[in-house]
Design an enzyme around this catalytic site. Structure first.
Site, PDB file in Angstrom:
ATOM      1  N   CYS A   1     -37.028  -3.382 -58.783  1.00 50.85           N
ATOM      2  CA  CYS A   1     -36.362  -4.162 -57.750  1.00 50.85           C
ATOM      3  C   CYS A   1     -36.161  -5.574 -58.289  1.00 50.85           C
ATOM      4  O   CYS A   1     -37.141  -6.252 -58.634  1.00 50.85           O
ATOM      5  CB  CYS A   1     -37.258  -4.180 -56.514  1.00 50.85           C
ATOM      6  SG  CYS A   1     -36.656  -5.204 -55.176  1.00 50.85           S
TER       7      CYS A   1
ATOM      8  N   ASP B   1     -39.866  -0.074 -55.120  1.00 47.76           N
ATOM      9  CA  ASP B   1     -38.679  -0.840 -54.721  1.00 47.76           C
ATOM     10  C   ASP B   1     -38.783  -1.039 -53.205  1.00 47.76           C
ATOM     11  O   ASP B   1     -39.617  -0.420 -52.549  1.00 47.76           O
ATOM     12  CB  ASP B   1     -37.411  -0.047 -55.071  1.00 47.76           C
ATOM     13  CG  ASP B   1     -36.133  -0.740 -54.611  1.00 47.76           C
ATOM     14  OD1 ASP B   1     -35.982  -1.947 -54.840  1.00 47.76           O
ATOM     15  OD2 ASP B   1     -35.273  -0.069 -53.994  1.00 47.76           O
ATOM     16  N   SER B   2     -37.890  -1.878 -52.668  1.00 49.73           N
ATOM     17  CA  SER B   2     -37.852  -2.039 -51.218  1.00 49.73           C
ATOM     18  C   SER B   2     -37.455  -0.728 -50.533  1.00 49.73           C
ATOM     19  O   SER B   2     -37.674  -0.571 -49.336  1.00 49.73           O
ATOM     20  CB  SER B   2     -36.818  -3.105 -50.852  1.00 49.73           C
ATOM     21  OG  SER B   2     -35.539  -2.690 -51.288  1.00 49.73           O
TER      22      SER B   2
ATOM     23  N   CYS C   1     -28.783  -5.458 -58.529  1.00 49.26           N
ATOM     24  CA  CYS C   1     -29.696  -4.926 -57.510  1.00 49.26           C
ATOM     25  C   CYS C   1     -29.775  -3.435 -57.782  1.00 49.26           C
ATOM     26  O   CYS C   1     -28.744  -2.803 -58.059  1.00 49.26           O
ATOM     27  CB  CYS C   1     -29.119  -5.196 -56.119  1.00 49.26           C
ATOM     28  SG  CYS C   1     -29.926  -4.281 -54.788  1.00 49.26           S
TER      29      CYS C   1
ATOM     30  N   GLU D   1     -29.364   2.848 -48.276  1.00 46.69           N
ATOM     31  CA  GLU D   1     -30.597   3.317 -47.626  1.00 46.69           C
ATOM     32  C   GLU D   1     -30.324   4.409 -46.595  1.00 46.69           C
ATOM     33  O   GLU D   1     -31.174   5.256 -46.343  1.00 46.69           O
ATOM     34  CB  GLU D   1     -31.303   2.154 -46.916  1.00 46.69           C
ATOM     35  CG  GLU D   1     -32.049   1.228 -47.843  1.00 46.69           C
ATOM     36  CD  GLU D   1     -33.221   1.883 -48.562  1.00 46.69           C
ATOM     37  OE1 GLU D   1     -34.060   2.499 -47.881  1.00 46.69           O
ATOM     38  OE2 GLU D   1     -33.279   1.807 -49.794  1.00 46.69           O
TER      39      GLU D   1
ATOM     40  N   HIS E   1     -30.104  -0.950 -55.978  1.00 52.88           N
ATOM     41  CA  HIS E   1     -29.358  -0.056 -55.075  1.00 52.88           C
ATOM     42  C   HIS E   1     -27.906   0.136 -55.547  1.00 52.88           C
ATOM     43  O   HIS E   1     -27.285   1.147 -55.240  1.00 52.88           O
ATOM     44  CB  HIS E   1     -29.328  -0.633 -53.658  1.00 52.88           C
ATOM     45  CG  HIS E   1     -30.604  -0.451 -52.888  1.00 52.88           C
ATOM     46  ND1 HIS E   1     -31.742  -1.182 -53.143  1.00 52.88           N
ATOM     47  CD2 HIS E   1     -30.926   0.396 -51.873  1.00 52.88           C
ATOM     48  CE1 HIS E   1     -32.701  -0.817 -52.296  1.00 52.88           C
ATOM     49  NE2 HIS E   1     -32.233   0.141 -51.524  1.00 52.88           N
TER      50      HIS E   1
END
Ligand code: DGL
Length: 264
Positions: free
Chosen positions: A74, A11-12, A184, A152, A186
């Protein structure tokens, strides 16, 4: 032939852990290598070409580590180039997309909201999802800049996150949606806050479990499952600062995870 090689997941950043926890639940014996591209996060603020180039590098790295299958945990990286990754690499690759299909099947009043990054919502893959599965429903898209950064930095449960979510959910609630899609990876870490804001009359859907089921089918269907009787392990790599990323992974994943700084 059963295969003891690891699964590669990326993932990012730490968002893919919301998918990883579902994969771990369904596939307890698999070894997993996870790559968090934290130095390049958020992908939602980048151009699709750059996201594809990062994703190709990461796929290469995960395959170099012996991965038998890859999971693009992602939505943004999947929308940007899933077909490109699949054409280039010779292993099964599972990607993701916002849960439009289950949401338009579940809505009772025909009004659905989708929270995702701008790249996801403006991609061809998302338009094609709507064409195929809109099913007569009104689907309202809401990009959410800033939310990924909060997750994050370990602030998914902060007052700031509540305020930001209230701002992004308000237009959807004004339109009367009864179903909200977390598009998403996240955002599942914000699910309790989203639920508290939208109230019990609105269903909140994410795709982690469905993706994990697909990973199961791929692994079992191709005879790639790990034959070992022991519990699988996780190793985390990041392009970001391993101390900072490690602290957030620890908060979201628990235990004492191994974090390796691997710039690509
Ligand atoms: N977690 C990612 C997704 O599912 C990417 C978020 C980002 O880096 O902007 O879209």
């Amino acid at each position: 032939m059963p295969d003891p090689k690891p699964l590669g997941v990326f993932d990012s950043g730490v968002g893919g852990l919301s998918v990883l926890r579902e994969i771990r639940r369904l596939l307890p014996r698999e070894d997993i290598i996870y790559y968090a591209d934290s130095a390049f996060c958020p992908y939602g603020a980048r151009l699709p070409a750059e996201i594809v180039s990062r994703s190709l590098k990461i796929c290469d790295f995960l395959l170099g580590q012996g991965s038998k299958a890859l999971v693009v945990a992602c939505n943004t990286a999947s929308v940007a180039g899933l077909d490109i990754y699949r054409r280039k690499f010779d292993v099964p690759i599972v990607g993701m997309e916002p849960a439009v299909k289950p949401a338009t099947a579940a809505t009772r009043n025909g009004k659905v909201g989708v929270l995702a990054t701008s790249v996801t919502l403006s991609g061809d893959r998302f338009s094609s999802l709507l064409e195929r599965y809109q099913n007569g429903a009104d689907v309202y898209s809401q990009p959410c800049p800033g939310l990924v950064e909060l997750v994050e930095s370990g602030r998914h449960d902060s007052p700031e996150a509540v305020d930001m979510l209230k701002k992004y959910l308000a237009p959807l609630l004004e339109r009367g949606v009864d179903t909200v899609v977390l598009g998403c990876t996240h955002y599942p870490f914000l699910k309790d806050t989203v639920k508290a804001i939208v109230g019990s009359g609105v269903a909140v859907i994410d795709t982690g479990e469905a993706v994990a089921r697909q990973v199961c089918r791929v692994v079992a269907g191709t005879g790639l499952e790990n034959p070992g009787g022991r519990k699988g392990s996780e190793v985390f790599h990041t392009s970001g600062d391993p101390g900072e990323v490690g602290a957030v992974i620890k908060k979201l994943w628990g235990g004492d995870p191994t974090i390796i700084h691997t710039p690509l």
